[in-house]
Scaffold this active site. Structure first.
Site, mmCIF file in Angstrom:
data_model
loop_
_atom_site.group_PDB
_atom_site.id
_atom_site.type_symbol
_atom_site.label_atom_id
_atom_site.label_comp_id
_atom_site.label_asym_id
_atom_site.label_seq_id
_atom_site.Cartn_x
_atom_site.Cartn_y
_atom_site.Cartn_z
ATOM 1 N N TRP A 190 42.567 33.166 56.684
ATOM 2 C CA TRP A 190 41.609 33.610 55.569
ATOM 3 C C TRP A 190 41.858 32.918 54.306
ATOM 4 O O TRP A 190 43.022 32.600 54.390
ATOM 5 C CB TRP A 190 41.630 35.327 55.579
ATOM 6 C CG TRP A 190 43.076 36.020 55.343
ATOM 7 C CD1 TRP A 190 44.261 35.440 55.307
ATOM 8 C CD2 TRP A 190 43.121 37.322 55.044
ATOM 9 N NE1 TRP A 190 45.152 36.247 54.938
ATOM 10 C CE2 TRP A 190 44.544 37.584 54.828
ATOM 11 C CE3 TRP A 190 42.460 38.483 54.889
ATOM 12 C CZ2 TRP A 190 45.175 39.005 54.522
ATOM 13 C CZ3 TRP A 190 42.977 39.618 54.424
ATOM 14 C CH2 TRP A 190 44.297 39.730 54.495
ATOM 15 N N HIS B 229 20.540 38.848 34.713
ATOM 16 C CA HIS B 229 20.871 37.433 34.571
ATOM 17 C C HIS B 229 20.364 36.897 33.019
ATOM 18 O O HIS B 229 21.015 35.913 32.516
ATOM 19 C CB HIS B 229 20.582 36.536 35.798
ATOM 20 C CG HIS B 229 20.731 34.974 35.522
ATOM 21 N ND1 HIS B 229 21.948 34.674 34.955
ATOM 22 C CD2 HIS B 229 19.877 34.095 35.844
ATOM 23 C CE1 HIS B 229 21.855 33.252 35.113
ATOM 24 N NE2 HIS B 229 20.680 32.782 35.240
#
Length: 263
Positions: A65, A83
């Site tokens: 991972w 945003h």
């Protein structure tokens, strides 16, 4: 036909290949092109970094991972209303508060790749959209609208993809008038194959950066750096564009998928 039967039929069609799942996202990694902003205007998104935690070794013998460093608006990504300053007061304007029902919708693919190849500063107008609707049908409420420019063919090279010179970036996009036209039609969002939802020279428009300014003021979504729109029909596909559920997220990289019926 009942809703359950429709879903069962959809599942059967996907499994049989009668409906193709088209990947509309680019690869996310250190080489992914990222937006560059004038230093006097804002900070840039930091480069994407992928750090290995373990890969079947002393740090984790049976698993592999990684951990990531990346901005919310990196690669193929989703712009939530928060945003932009015009959407800052919308309680549904974050990636963790928006209505997910809106993220899966029919998609209208407006092909202006020829015009974009001939003019890197090509601007989509209301007249272009009305001509497209006359040929392919009306754009409906709560549908996605994306502009095919085939700009994704450039994303292997950041300089080619950003296409900037001393006067700024030169990439195709919408006019303010066409974004308002689409908002008035009730679209759920607008997407492009370029680094952002606006044209490269949109900073000089009125209002500046109209796709961002108008979409997010009206609780609409933006999609940028889409790929493979040449594999979608003008109408008839379903687009799934789901951002990560980041707490008060302003956007997110996405794996945009289109369900496309085979001929």
């Amino acid at each position: 036909m009942t809703s359950a039967a429709v879903l069962q039929n959809l599942g059967t069609m996907i499994l049989s290949g009668g409906i193709e799942v088209v990947d509309c996202s680019g690869t996310l990694g250190p080489e992914t092109p990222l937006l560059k902003l004038p230093p006097e205007l804002a900070k840039d998104t930091p480069p994407i970094k992928i750090h290995k935690i373990s890969e079947y070794d002393n740090d984790g013998p049976f698993w592999a991972w990684n951990w990531l460093e990346l901005g919310e608006h990196s690669g193929t990504h989703f712009d939530a209303p928060h945003h932009w300053i015009t959407g800052k007061d919308n309680p549904e304007g974050y990636t963790d508060t928006l209505k997910v029902q809106r993220l899966v919708a029919p998609v209208n693919v407006l092909d202006f790749s020829k015009e974009a190849a001939e003019n890197h500063d090509f601007l989509l107008t209301i007249e272009h959209v009305k001509a497209w609707e006359a040929e392919h049908g009306e754009i409906g409420k709560d549908e996605w609208v994306v502009m095919r420019s085939d700009w994704d063919k450039r994303n292997h090279d950041e300089a080619l993809y950003l296409n900037a010179d001393a006067n700024g970036p030169h990439t195709p996009g919408p006019t303010a008038e066409v974004i308002q036209y689409l908002i008035d039609k009730g679209i759920v969002g607008w997407g492009t194959q370029c680094i952002g939802t606006d044209a490269g020279l949109a900073g000089g428009m009125t209002p500046p950066f109209p796709a961002h300014n108008l979409l997010h003021a009206n609780n609409r979504f933006g999609l940028a750096s889409l790929t493979n729109l040449d594999k979608l029909p003008p109408k008839g596909a379903i687009l799934i564009a789901a951002p990560l559920k980041i707490k008060q997220g302003t956007g997110s990289p996405i794996r945009a998928l289109a369900l496309v019926p085979k001929a």
